[in-house]
Design an enzyme around this catalytic site. Structure first.
Site, PDB file in Angstrom:
ATOM      1  N   SER A  55       0.835  -1.196   0.000  1.00  0.00           N
ATOM      2  CA  SER A  55       0.000   0.000   0.000  1.00  0.00           C
ATOM      3  C   SER A  55       0.874   1.252   0.000  1.00  0.00           C
ATOM      4  O   SER A  55       1.853   1.344   0.744  1.00  0.00           O
ATOM      5  CB  SER A  55      -0.912   0.026   1.228  1.00  0.00           C
ATOM      6  OG  SER A  55      -1.528   1.286   1.371  1.00  0.00           O
ATOM      7  N   THR A  88     -16.710  -0.277  -1.072  1.00  0.00           N
ATOM      8  CA  THR A  88     -16.607  -1.334  -2.069  1.00  0.00           C
ATOM      9  C   THR A  88     -15.535  -2.364  -1.724  1.00  0.00           C
ATOM     10  O   THR A  88     -15.568  -3.489  -2.226  1.00  0.00           O
ATOM     11  CB  THR A  88     -16.292  -0.732  -3.448  1.00  0.00           C
ATOM     12  OG1 THR A  88     -15.157   0.141  -3.341  1.00  0.00           O
ATOM     13  CG2 THR A  88     -17.483   0.084  -3.955  1.00  0.00           C
ATOM     14  N   HIS A 111     -19.699   4.320   8.168  1.00  0.00           N
ATOM     15  CA  HIS A 111     -20.856   4.357   7.277  1.00  0.00           C
ATOM     16  C   HIS A 111     -21.517   2.987   7.351  1.00  0.00           C
ATOM     17  O   HIS A 111     -20.843   1.968   7.436  1.00  0.00           O
ATOM     18  CB  HIS A 111     -20.417   4.680   5.856  1.00  0.00           C
ATOM     19  CG  HIS A 111     -21.538   4.780   4.861  1.00  0.00           C
ATOM     20  ND1 HIS A 111     -22.765   5.322   5.165  1.00  0.00           N
ATOM     21  CD2 HIS A 111     -21.617   4.408   3.548  1.00  0.00           C
ATOM     22  CE1 HIS A 111     -23.544   5.296   4.086  1.00  0.00           C
ATOM     23  NE2 HIS A 111     -22.866   4.732   3.100  1.00  0.00           N
ATOM     24  N   SER A 255     -31.177  40.060  -1.384  1.00  0.00           N
ATOM     25  CA  SER A 255     -32.056  41.200  -1.642  1.00  0.00           C
ATOM     26  C   SER A 255     -33.525  40.782  -1.627  1.00  0.00           C
ATOM     27  O   SER A 255     -33.848  39.597  -1.784  1.00  0.00           O
ATOM     28  CB  SER A 255     -31.723  41.821  -3.004  1.00  0.00           C
ATOM     29  OG  SER A 255     -32.108  40.938  -4.049  1.00  0.00           O
TER      30      SER A 255
END
Length: 350
Positions: A55, A88, A111, A255
């Site tokens: 890695s 994944t 997650h 505005s």
């Protein structure tokens, strides 16, 4: 902890003792992984970074003063295994480390995708929790170093030990999330709301709205530069106001002409048909249609994903924006941030 219907935990609700004597294996050293590992280590937690042989992140983790082993070796010596490789990649990594999990260990995520959609099925005697900082990893790290907090989410999928929540809160405190507040949720709620928000609003909806507005102006004969400024560049100004004080802050800051035009014409664009499409997207998230599609897409080598990314990068608005940003003083600031953004994008090597 607040008294509202939503449960939010802070520093005083978390006890470091629940993680002080444990070893945490952080699998991955990308966007979230590097921040979790460094923050945990700075909080006095024993950390091992798990990265595959070869890695490109191994050198970076060692330079940051962290112990690096393979994912299997890290999981074998850990009490808490924080799985922070991309969604994944997680199922394959889990298959490698599953035999290293012992009764009473914790499998933790940022997650809920793979747990919620049954791509990972942990042993019954292992705690399964989630601590999800609601920010990219480089900001989680920066905030921690500046003694600031980063909001996060807490979920417990399985409490085999009876102390899963306490341990997760200790982890959240160690990475700096309880300084700002940690919202309690579930794996299902986090996964489904996250996917829906990305698809219908944050990533999918807003980019299509910007491109449609840009194309409408250009097709009507207006300059691409003016279309870019009005439909993309000024989006940041509006979003910053919303972030700081909600929709009300935004309406109070623009505005009267902009407010009246937005209030009367916004629902013409996002009409009942658009809402029906959103409901269809949500249904696809809830029933697993999107998850199955994404899993199949990855198994096939991402052919559609690659084509879609190529088309998006080659949209005219990208070339116009790149040229314009280079002409203004803030263009240099944007270029300086590019390495940080690239680092924040977790890749499959981590």
């Amino acid at each position: 902890m607040t008294d509202t219907d939503t449960t939010i935990y802070y520093d005083e609700d978390a006890e470091h003792s629940h993680i002080a004597d444990e070893t945490v294996a952080v699998l991955g050293y990308g966007s979230q992984g590097h921040a979790h590992a460094q923050n945990l280590a700075d909080s006095g937690v024993d950390v091992i970074v798990g990265l595959r042989e070869g890695s490109s992140s191994r050198g970076a983790a060692r330079e940051d003063g962290l112990e690096v082993r393979t994912p299997v070796e890290a999981a074998a010596d850990a009490d808490v295994v924080s799985v922070l490789v991309p969604d994944t990649v997680q199922p394959a990594v889990y298959e490698d480390i599953r035999d290293e999990l012992e009764a009473g260990d914790t499998l933790q995520f940022a997650h809920g995708f793979n747990i919620h959609y049954d791509q990972i099925e942990p042993p019954e005697d292992v705690d399964v929790t989630m601590i999800a900082p609601k920010t990219p990893g480089h900001l989680l790290r920066r905030n921690f170093e500046n003694d600031q907090g980063t909001p996060g989410l807490l979920a417990v999928y399985r409490d085999a030990t009876g102390t899963a929540k306490e341990e997760a809160l200790a982890y959240a405190k160690a990475i700096g999330c309880t300084r700002a507040g940690v919202v309690e949720t579930t794996f299902r709620e986090e996964t489904e709301t996250d996917l829906f928000g990305e698809q219908a609003v944050l990533c999918g909806g807003v980019t299509e709205l910007i491109k449609a507005g840009y194309e409408t102006l250009v097709d009507a004969g207006y300059s691409p530069e003016m279309a870019y400024f009005e439909c993309l560049n000024e989006m940041k100004l509006i979003v910053d106001l919303m972030y700081e004080g909600g929709l009300g802050e935004m309406w109070d800051s623009v505005s009267d002409t902009a407010e009246y035009g937005g209030l009367t014409r916004g629902e013409v664009v996002v009409d009942d048909h658009a809402r029906e499409n959103m409901e269809e997207i949500l249904e696809g998230v809830q029933n697993g249609t999107f998850a199955r599609e994404w899993i199949t897409e990855n198994q096939a080598g991402r052919p559609s994903y690659g084509q879609l990314r190529h088309a998006e990068k080659n949209h005219e608005i990208e070339a116009v924006g790149e040229d314009l940003r280079a002409l203004f003083s803030w263009g240099a600031d944007e270029q300086e941030q590019e390495p940080e953004r690239e680092e924040a994008r977790t890749n499959a090597d981590d």
